[in-house]
Design a protein around this motif. Structure first.
Motif, PDB file in Angstrom:
ATOM      1  N   TYR A   1       0.868  -1.178   0.000  1.00 48.08           N
ATOM      2  CA  TYR A   1       0.000   0.000   0.000  1.00 48.08           C
ATOM      3  C   TYR A   1       0.906   1.229   0.000  1.00 48.08           C
ATOM      4  CZ  TYR A   1      -3.721  -3.204   1.415  1.00 48.08           C
ATOM      5  OH  TYR A   1      -4.627  -4.227   1.464  1.00 48.08           O
ATOM      6  N   CYS A   2       0.617   2.161  -0.894  1.00 45.22           N
ATOM      7  CA  CYS A   2       1.458   3.338  -1.038  1.00 45.22           C
ATOM      8  C   CYS A   2       0.583   4.541  -1.380  1.00 45.22           C
ATOM      9  CB  CYS A   2       2.497   3.091  -2.137  1.00 45.22           C
ATOM     10  SG  CYS A   2       3.779   4.326  -2.217  1.00 45.22           S
ATOM     11  N   GLN A   3       0.879   5.671  -0.755  1.00 44.66           N
ATOM     12  CA  GLN A   3       0.125   6.895  -1.032  1.00 44.66           C
ATOM     13  C   GLN A   3       0.106   7.179  -2.532  1.00 44.66           C
ATOM     14  OE1 GLN A   3      -1.540   9.400   0.669  1.00 44.66           O
ATOM     15  NE2 GLN A   3      -1.453   8.213   2.562  1.00 44.66           N
ATOM     16  N   GLY A   4      -1.072   7.433  -3.058  1.00 41.51           N
ATOM     17  CA  GLY A   4      -1.211   7.833  -4.448  1.00 41.51           C
ATOM     18  C   GLY A   4      -1.063   6.734  -5.472  1.00 41.51           C
ATOM     19  N   LYS A   5      -0.983   5.482  -5.038  1.00 42.50           N
ATOM     20  CA  LYS A   5      -0.833   4.363  -5.965  1.00 42.50           C
ATOM     21  C   LYS A   5      -1.867   3.289  -5.658  1.00 42.50           C
ATOM     22  CE  LYS A   5       4.203   4.693  -6.518  1.00 42.50           C
ATOM     23  NZ  LYS A   5       5.465   3.977  -6.302  1.00 42.50           N
ATOM     24  N   GLU A   6      -2.136   2.479  -6.661  1.00 45.89           N
ATOM     25  CA  GLU A   6      -3.011   1.323  -6.466  1.00 45.89           C
ATOM     26  C   GLU A   6      -2.264   0.279  -5.620  1.00 45.89           C
ATOM     27  OE1 GLU A   6      -6.239   0.622  -7.522  1.00 45.89           O
ATOM     28  OE2 GLU A   6      -6.281   2.771  -8.037  1.00 45.89           O
ATOM     29  N   GLN A   7      -3.025  -0.493  -4.869  1.00 46.33           N
ATOM     30  CA  GLN A   7      -2.455  -1.586  -4.092  1.00 46.33           C
ATOM     31  C   GLN A   7      -1.795  -2.578  -5.048  1.00 46.33           C
ATOM     32  OE1 GLN A   7      -5.529  -3.825  -2.231  1.00 46.33           O
ATOM     33  NE2 GLN A   7      -4.199  -5.530  -1.737  1.00 46.33           N
ATOM     34  N   GLU A   8      -0.626  -3.074  -4.650  1.00 39.31           N
ATOM     35  CA  GLU A   8       0.105  -4.048  -5.458  1.00 39.31           C
ATOM     36  C   GLU A   8       0.252  -5.333  -4.656  1.00 39.31           C
ATOM     37  OE1 GLU A   8       4.563  -4.519  -7.455  1.00 39.31           O
ATOM     38  OE2 GLU A   8       3.991  -2.623  -6.545  1.00 39.31           O
ATOM     39  N   ILE A   9       0.097  -6.466  -5.313  1.00 45.49           N
ATOM     40  CA  ILE A   9       0.256  -7.766  -4.653  1.00 45.49           C
ATOM     41  C   ILE A   9       1.421  -8.493  -5.306  1.00 45.49           C
ATOM     42  CG2 ILE A   9      -0.806 -10.007  -4.174  1.00 45.49           C
ATOM     43  CD1 ILE A   9      -3.527  -8.617  -4.162  1.00 45.49           C
ATOM     44  N   LYS A  10       2.340  -8.976  -4.454  1.00 45.22           N
ATOM     45  CA  LYS A  10       3.468  -9.775  -4.935  1.00 45.22           C
ATOM     46  C   LYS A  10       3.418 -11.135  -4.268  1.00 45.22           C
ATOM     47  CE  LYS A  10       6.855  -6.173  -5.923  1.00 45.22           C
ATOM     48  NZ  LYS A  10       8.252  -5.784  -5.748  1.00 45.22           N
ATOM     49  N   ASN A  11       3.840 -12.144  -5.009  1.00 46.53           N
ATOM     50  CA  ASN A  11       3.945 -13.481  -4.437  1.00 46.53           C
ATOM     51  C   ASN A  11       5.260 -13.618  -3.682  1.00 46.53           C
ATOM     52  OD1 ASN A  11       1.457 -14.488  -5.436  1.00 46.53           O
ATOM     53  ND2 ASN A  11       2.387 -14.774  -7.450  1.00 46.53           N
ATOM     54  N   LEU A  12       5.221 -14.413  -2.611  1.00 47.93           N
ATOM     55  CA  LEU A  12       6.428 -14.694  -1.841  1.00 47.93           C
ATOM     56  C   LEU A  12       7.148 -15.876  -2.469  1.00 47.93           C
ATOM     57  CD1 LEU A  12       5.080 -14.331   1.800  1.00 47.93           C
ATOM     58  CD2 LEU A  12       6.215 -12.604   0.401  1.00 47.93           C
ATOM     59  N   PRO A  13       8.448 -15.955  -2.390  1.00 48.47           N
ATOM     60  CA  PRO A  13       9.343 -14.971  -1.772  1.00 48.47           C
ATOM     61  C   PRO A  13       9.483 -13.735  -2.654  1.00 48.47           C
ATOM     62  CG  PRO A  13      10.631 -16.730  -2.740  1.00 48.47           C
ATOM     63  CD  PRO A  13       9.187 -17.094  -2.942  1.00 48.47           C
ATOM     64  N   ALA A  14       9.759 -12.627  -2.005  1.00 50.27           N
ATOM     65  CA  ALA A  14       9.904 -11.359  -2.718  1.00 50.27           C
ATOM     66  C   ALA A  14      10.904 -10.483  -1.985  1.00 50.27           C
ATOM     67  CB  ALA A  14       8.557 -10.644  -2.804  1.00 50.27           C
ATOM     68  N   ILE A  15      11.479  -9.559  -2.702  1.00 46.16           N
ATOM     69  CA  ILE A  15      12.329  -8.542  -2.089  1.00 46.16           C
ATOM     70  C   ILE A  15      11.575  -7.226  -2.217  1.00 46.16           C
ATOM     71  CG2 ILE A  15      14.519  -7.304  -2.193  1.00 46.16           C
ATOM     72  CD1 ILE A  15      15.795  -9.886  -3.229  1.00 46.16           C
ATOM     73  N   LEU A  16      11.315  -6.608  -1.065  1.00 44.80           N
ATOM     74  CA  LEU A  16      10.563  -5.359  -1.036  1.00 44.80           C
ATOM     75  C   LEU A  16      11.501  -4.183  -0.863  1.00 44.80           C
ATOM     76  CD1 LEU A  16       7.635  -6.399   1.329  1.00 44.80           C
ATOM     77  CD2 LEU A  16       7.711  -6.467  -1.160  1.00 44.80           C
ATOM     78  N   SER A  17      11.140  -3.085  -1.481  1.00 42.59           N
ATOM     79  CA  SER A  17      11.928  -1.866  -1.391  1.00 42.59           C
ATOM     80  C   SER A  17      11.203  -0.851  -0.513  1.00 42.59           C
ATOM     81  CB  SER A  17      12.129  -1.270  -2.793  1.00 42.59           C
ATOM     82  OG  SER A  17      12.579   0.058  -2.699  1.00 42.59           O
ATOM     83  N   GLY A  18      11.963  -0.146   0.297  1.00 39.36           N
ATOM     84  CA  GLY A  18      11.411   0.923   1.113  1.00 39.36           C
ATOM     85  C   GLY A  18      11.119   2.171   0.308  1.00 39.36           C
ATOM     86  N   GLU A  19      11.396   2.103  -0.981  1.00 36.20           N
ATOM     87  CA  GLU A  19      11.145   3.198  -1.922  1.00 36.20           C
ATOM     88  C   GLU A  19      11.737   4.492  -1.382  1.00 36.20           C
ATOM     89  OE1 GLU A  19       7.064   3.096  -3.260  1.00 36.20           O
ATOM     90  OE2 GLU A  19       7.061   0.904  -3.257  1.00 36.20           O
ATOM     91  N   ASN A  20      11.066   5.616  -1.603  1.00 35.71           N
ATOM     92  CA  ASN A  20      11.602   6.883  -1.112  1.00 35.71           C
ATOM     93  C   ASN A  20      11.217   7.154   0.336  1.00 35.71           C
ATOM     94  OD1 ASN A  20       8.916   7.325  -1.606  1.00 35.71           O
ATOM     95  ND2 ASN A  20       9.185   9.302  -2.612  1.00 35.71           N
ATOM     96  N   VAL A  21      10.392   6.297   0.923  1.00 32.80           N
ATOM     97  CA  VAL A  21       9.996   6.455   2.324  1.00 32.80           C
ATOM     98  C   VAL A  21      11.115   5.984   3.248  1.00 32.80           C
ATOM     99  CG1 VAL A  21       8.282   5.829   4.073  1.00 32.80           C
ATOM    100  CG2 VAL A  21       7.575   6.171   1.690  1.00 32.80           C
ATOM    101  N   LEU A  22      11.699   4.836   2.929  1.00 37.16           N
ATOM    102  CA  LEU A  22      12.810   4.248   3.695  1.00 37.16           C
ATOM    103  C   LEU A  22      13.977   4.067   2.733  1.00 37.16           C
ATOM    104  CD1 LEU A  22      10.736   1.380   5.372  1.00 37.16           C
ATOM    105  CD2 LEU A  22      11.325   3.552   6.430  1.00 37.16           C
ATOM    106  N   PRO A  23      14.701   5.134   2.418  1.00 43.64           N
ATOM    107  CA  PRO A  23      15.748   5.063   1.394  1.00 43.64           C
ATOM    108  C   PRO A  23      16.815   4.009   1.715  1.00 43.64           C
ATOM    109  CG  PRO A  23      15.548   7.303   2.278  1.00 43.64           C
ATOM    110  CD  PRO A  23      14.621   6.440   3.055  1.00 43.64           C
ATOM    111  N   GLY A  24      17.024   3.117   0.763  1.00 47.08           N
ATOM    112  CA  GLY A  24      18.043   2.090   0.936  1.00 47.08           C
ATOM    113  C   GLY A  24      17.586   0.857   1.685  1.00 47.08           C
ATOM    114  N   PHE A  25      16.368   0.851   2.205  1.00 46.45           N
ATOM    115  CA  PHE A  25      15.867  -0.311   2.945  1.00 46.45           C
ATOM    116  C   PHE A  25      15.251  -1.312   1.976  1.00 46.45           C
ATOM    117  CE2 PHE A  25      12.419  -2.461   5.421  1.00 46.45           C
ATOM    118  CZ  PHE A  25      13.242  -3.138   6.310  1.00 46.45           C
TER     119      PHE A  25
END
Length: 189
Positions: free
Chosen positions: A158-182
């Motif tokens: 869930y991200c401000q201004g974007k549609e909900q996205e669903i990924k299958n596990l296993p996955a690598i998630l990015s902190g995007e610009n909210v958590l830079p480098g995470f």
């Protein structure tokens, strides 16, 4: 986790009364909806508790390296702008926003929506209730949220201004610009 929801709409607990109920019953986990319903949640089992602690550890390690904010466990209740009191399984608040709160606001239930939240679905959690809670976070100003669902081997982003996205596990998630480098490798979840 099993929950019990009490409709206290006619009673309308004040913020101070809700705080005292929580403080006087520390063995229980409470939340309060914007409608005034009191939610009593049971503790999680071993698998969920272990997963949750690993998620928090990854977030804490990243935050210690970057010193960009503050991390919080599921024991922290945040007073959201819509009047609800919620406790995500893991949360992070940007340093400047947290430090703008008064010491009293930080000591009690902080009146702030986290910048980032994680909800980890346990075996007995209702997926629809968790999805509703995630949308409530986004509507309250949370910038990024992850609903990790080991039962269906998926994560909902869930991200401000974007549609909900669903990924299958296993996955690598990015902190995007909210958590830079995470990034979070969900292969062990």
């Amino acid at each position: 986790m099993n929950t019990l929801t009490l409709n206290l709409e006619a009673v309308r607990l004040s913020d101070e009364q809700f705080y005292h109920i929580c403080q006087n019953n520390r063995e229980l986990n409470f939340e309060r909806t914007a409608k005034g319903e009191l939610i009593i949640m049971s503790p999680v089992g071993g698998e969920s508790g272990n997963r949750e602690s690993n998620l928090i550890a990854d977030l804490v390690i990243w935050n210690r390296q970057t010193n960009l904010g503050y991390t919080f466990s599921s024991s922290t209740i945040f007073k959201l702008p819509n009047g609800s009191d919620r406790s995500p399984d893991a949360a992070w608040v940007e340093k400047e926003r947290w430090e703008a709160l008064t010491p009293e606001q930080r000591r009690k239930f902080p009146p702030i929506a986290p910048d980032f939240v994680i909800e980890l679905r346990s075996a007995t959690d209702s997926l629809e209730l968790l999805r509703s809670k995630m949308q409530e976070y986004i509507d309250s100003g949370v910038k990024l949220g992850w609903l990790i669902n080991p039962q269906q081997q998926q994560v909902e982003i869930y991200c401000q201004g974007k549609e909900q996205e669903i990924k299958n596990l296993p996955a690598i998630l990015s902190g995007e610009n909210v958590l830079p480098g995470f990034s979070l490798n969900l292969s062990q979840y």
